[in-house]
Design a protein around this motif. Sequence first.
Motif, PDB file in Angstrom:
ATOM      1  N   GLU A  83       0.844  -1.219   0.000  1.00 49.51           N
ATOM      2  CA  GLU A  83       0.000   0.000   0.000  1.00 49.51           C
ATOM      3  C   GLU A  83       0.868   1.253   0.000  1.00 49.51           C
ATOM      4  O   GLU A  83       0.624   2.187  -0.760  1.00 49.51           O
ATOM      5  CB  GLU A  83      -0.911  -0.001   1.229  1.00 49.51           C
ATOM      6  N   GLN A  84       1.897   1.250   0.859  1.00 47.43           N
ATOM      7  CA  GLN A  84       2.762   2.438   0.957  1.00 47.43           C
ATOM      8  C   GLN A  84       3.556   2.646  -0.331  1.00 47.43           C
ATOM      9  O   GLN A  84       3.751   3.781  -0.778  1.00 47.43           O
ATOM     10  CB  GLN A  84       3.740   2.286   2.128  1.00 47.43           C
TER      11      GLN A  84
ATOM     12  N   ARG B   9       2.729   1.779  -3.388  1.00 50.57           N
ATOM     13  CA  ARG B   9       1.867   2.285  -4.470  1.00 50.57           C
ATOM     14  C   ARG B   9       1.390   3.698  -4.170  1.00 50.57           C
ATOM     15  O   ARG B   9       1.235   4.513  -5.086  1.00 50.57           O
ATOM     16  CB  ARG B   9       0.713   1.318  -4.705  1.00 50.57           C
ATOM     17  N   ALA B  10       1.157   3.999  -2.887  1.00 51.70           N
ATOM     18  CA  ALA B  10       0.726   5.368  -2.538  1.00 51.70           C
ATOM     19  C   ALA B  10       1.843   6.355  -2.856  1.00 51.70           C
ATOM     20  O   ALA B  10       1.612   7.453  -3.374  1.00 51.70           O
ATOM     21  CB  ALA B  10       0.367   5.428  -1.057  1.00 51.70           C
ATOM     22  N   ARG B  11       3.079   5.948  -2.582  1.00 54.34           N
ATOM     23  CA  ARG B  11       4.210   6.862  -2.760  1.00 54.34           C
ATOM     24  C   ARG B  11       4.656   6.946  -4.217  1.00 54.34           C
ATOM     25  O   ARG B  11       4.949   8.024  -4.734  1.00 54.34           O
ATOM     26  CB  ARG B  11       5.352   6.354  -1.875  1.00 54.34           C
TER      27      ARG B  11
END
Length: 259
Positions: free
Chosen positions: A71-72, A74-76
């Motif tokens: 998640e982190q 792809r978010a970043r």
Amino acid sequence: MAGRLQGKVAVVTGGASGIGAATARIFAREGAKVVVSDLQDAAGNAVAAEIGGIYMHHDVTQDKDWKNVMEQTRARFGRLDVLMNNAGIFAGGSIEEVSLELWNRVLAVNLTGVMLGCQHAVAAMKENPGGPKGSIVNVSSITGFIGLANGAAYTASKGGVRLLTKSVAVHCARNYRTIRCNSLHPGAIDTPMNQAAFDASGDPEGMRAFFSGVQPIGRMATPEEMGECALFLASDESSFVTGAELLADGGWLAASGPL
Ligand SMILES: NC(=O)c1ccc[n+]([C@@H]2O[C@H](COP(=O)([O-])OP(=O)(O)OC[C@H]3O[C@@H](n4cnc5c(N)ncnc54)[C@H](O)[C@@H]3O)[C@@H](O)[C@H]2O)c1
């Protein structure tokens, strides 16, 4: 000249030390944005800071940690192109000595961790902007091919990684075409993992001489030499390579003895 991983986003597990740290540096050198993940926060943060990447605390045996890392990432960075499933532990012990507790621990990190990584990486890579694409590099070992008498659990875990890789590769090739999965099989590499095993043996210099001599090239490899192998599998240069084994052992398995 564009780097060989220009525009790509890579996660390297066990990236705080040894082969993982060297690979993270090489991936960054080639233009990738790199997420370094590990249990060793200080060392992992240092590697990430040095290469302009990010560090995440990550126990590869934990499904929730994998969710968080994906998640982190792809978010970043918006995508995932490369997963280097490198985190691993070594533990000695023959089949007569290995406890169930040790067996479960080694299998959890070295095999279940790789399985979870493949599962989460495929889920992320198939959703990449522009369509499914990605490369998974699973770090097995020379013990994915041969039995280490004093390492029943380690040998089983690395053999499992070798064939799990093929299952993942065939599934991804048939369903997504451009998501690949290969295994890397290091021989004896000069890393903290080996130094710890040498120190524990009571004869570190003798162990070093043995593992240098058993490889016809006559020395142990550097972690960077493994990183360069991983780079080929991670990059589009290996676009038709999937389900394959890259053995990097200085000729160890090619030799049948002193001849
Ligand atoms: N060094 C060798 O000769 C050799 C040979 C064949 C295969 N390998 C494999 O290469 C990989 C890297 O080994 P290395 O020699 O660089 O070892 P290393 O000990 O230097 O690095 C391994 C890293 O994995 C991390 N790690 C351990 N358990 C973890 C967990 N549960 N979650 C997240 N991170 C964890 C450690 O903290 C460490 O930073 C391993 O999979 C190892 O089995 C090494």
